[in-house]
Design an enzyme around this catalytic site. Structure first.
Site, PDB file in Angstrom:
ATOM      1  N   ARG A  26       0.910  -1.279   0.151  1.00  0.00           N
ATOM      2  CA  ARG A  26      -0.033  -0.095  -0.058  1.00  0.00           C
ATOM      3  C   ARG A  26       0.689   1.279  -0.100  1.00  0.00           C
ATOM      4  O   ARG A  26       2.073   1.277   0.505  1.00  0.00           O
ATOM      5  CB  ARG A  26      -0.795  -0.075   1.336  1.00  0.00           C
ATOM      6  CG  ARG A  26      -1.719   1.024   1.196  1.00  0.00           C
ATOM      7  CD  ARG A  26      -2.737   0.859   2.643  1.00  0.00           C
ATOM      8  NE  ARG A  26      -3.645  -0.378   2.272  1.00  0.00           N
ATOM      9  CZ  ARG A  26      -3.986  -1.313   3.297  1.00  0.00           C
ATOM     10  NH1 ARG A  26      -3.579  -1.360   4.219  1.00  0.00           N
ATOM     11  NH2 ARG A  26      -4.677  -2.486   2.992  1.00  0.00           N
ATOM     12  N   ASN A  90      -0.403  -0.967  13.188  1.00  0.00           N
ATOM     13  CA  ASN A  90      -0.007  -1.900  12.474  1.00  0.00           C
ATOM     14  C   ASN A  90       1.238  -2.681  12.953  1.00  0.00           C
ATOM     15  O   ASN A  90       2.243  -1.940  13.342  1.00  0.00           O
ATOM     16  CB  ASN A  90       0.405  -1.311  11.053  1.00  0.00           C
ATOM     17  CG  ASN A  90      -0.848  -0.810  10.238  1.00  0.00           C
ATOM     18  OD1 ASN A  90      -1.607  -1.470   9.677  1.00  0.00           O
ATOM     19  ND2 ASN A  90      -0.754   0.463  10.266  1.00  0.00           N
ATOM     20  N   ASP A 110      -2.860  -6.493  13.499  1.00  0.00           N
ATOM     21  CA  ASP A 110      -3.474  -4.931  13.561  1.00  0.00           C
ATOM     22  C   ASP A 110      -4.300  -4.906  14.901  1.00  0.00           C
ATOM     23  O   ASP A 110      -4.709  -5.978  15.524  1.00  0.00           O
ATOM     24  CB  ASP A 110      -4.469  -4.423  12.540  1.00  0.00           C
ATOM     25  CG  ASP A 110      -3.601  -4.516  11.091  1.00  0.00           C
ATOM     26  OD1 ASP A 110      -2.798  -4.073  10.995  1.00  0.00           O
ATOM     27  OD2 ASP A 110      -4.308  -5.052  10.348  1.00  0.00           O
TER      28      ASP A 110
END
Length: 180
Positions: A26, A90, A110
């Site tokens: 990401r 995270n 997470d």
């Protein structure tokens, strides 16, 4: 970490998340640096373009303060929503920076923290699946599980990015920098 690669206050940088196999996971297109040192990077973003590994894109919905540390295996996103502050944590490698971006490896686990202080560990199934698929070393598993414990202690003790003063200070700093 190379001294020249530490982002400076007011600088806009990309954030790149990878998976253990080295593939991009990401990318956040723009985060404004509020503090950058050898050990800590704090940034802010709002309505930022995010690109997923498959090319899909989306825009973050609310202002957020992000916290990265070079010695801990997690990073924290503090999201400002109408009903309070949510934290998305995270479990990841410590960050590194280069001329291109701030980078880290996302290790699936997470923790989501709600405005009332309650929290939940998420994505344990995904972690187990990826640990087997990508052959996470046993040492990494031990480090990550230890850092889950550290993160939970920080949440419960309102330490680091979970401290009320942290939010006040960095939200105000972000507002000031954005006005210039």
């Amino acid at each position: 970490m190379v001294r020249e690669s530490i982002p400076k206050e007011g600088e806009n940088i990309k954030i790149q998340s990878y998976k253990h196999d080295g593939k991009i996971h990401r990318v956040w297109s723009e985060t404004t640096i509020l503090k950058g040192t050898d050990h800590v990077v704090i940034g802010g973003n709002d309505h930022t373009l995010v690109t997923e590994s498959d090319g899909r894109t989306w825009i973050t919905r609310e202002p957020a303060i992000v916290y990265f540390h070079s010695e801990y295996w997690f990073n924290v996103i503090c999201m400002f929503r109408e009903d309070g502050i949510y934290y998305y944590c995270n479990l990841s490698s410590p960050f590194v920076c280069d001329e291109e971006a701030l980078k880290y490896i996302d290790y699936d686990l997470d923790i989501k923290v709600y405005p009332n202080g309650k929290y939940h560990l998420l994505d344990e199934d995904e972690y187990e699946q990826h640990m087997n698929q990508m052959n996470y070393p046993h040492d990494i598993d031990i480090i990550l599980r230890r850092n889950v414990d550290i993160l939970q202690q920080w949440i419960e003790q309102k330490k680091g990015p979970f401290a009320p003063d942290f939010i006040k200070v960095w939200k105000e700093r972000y507002k000031k920098i954005r006005q210039y």
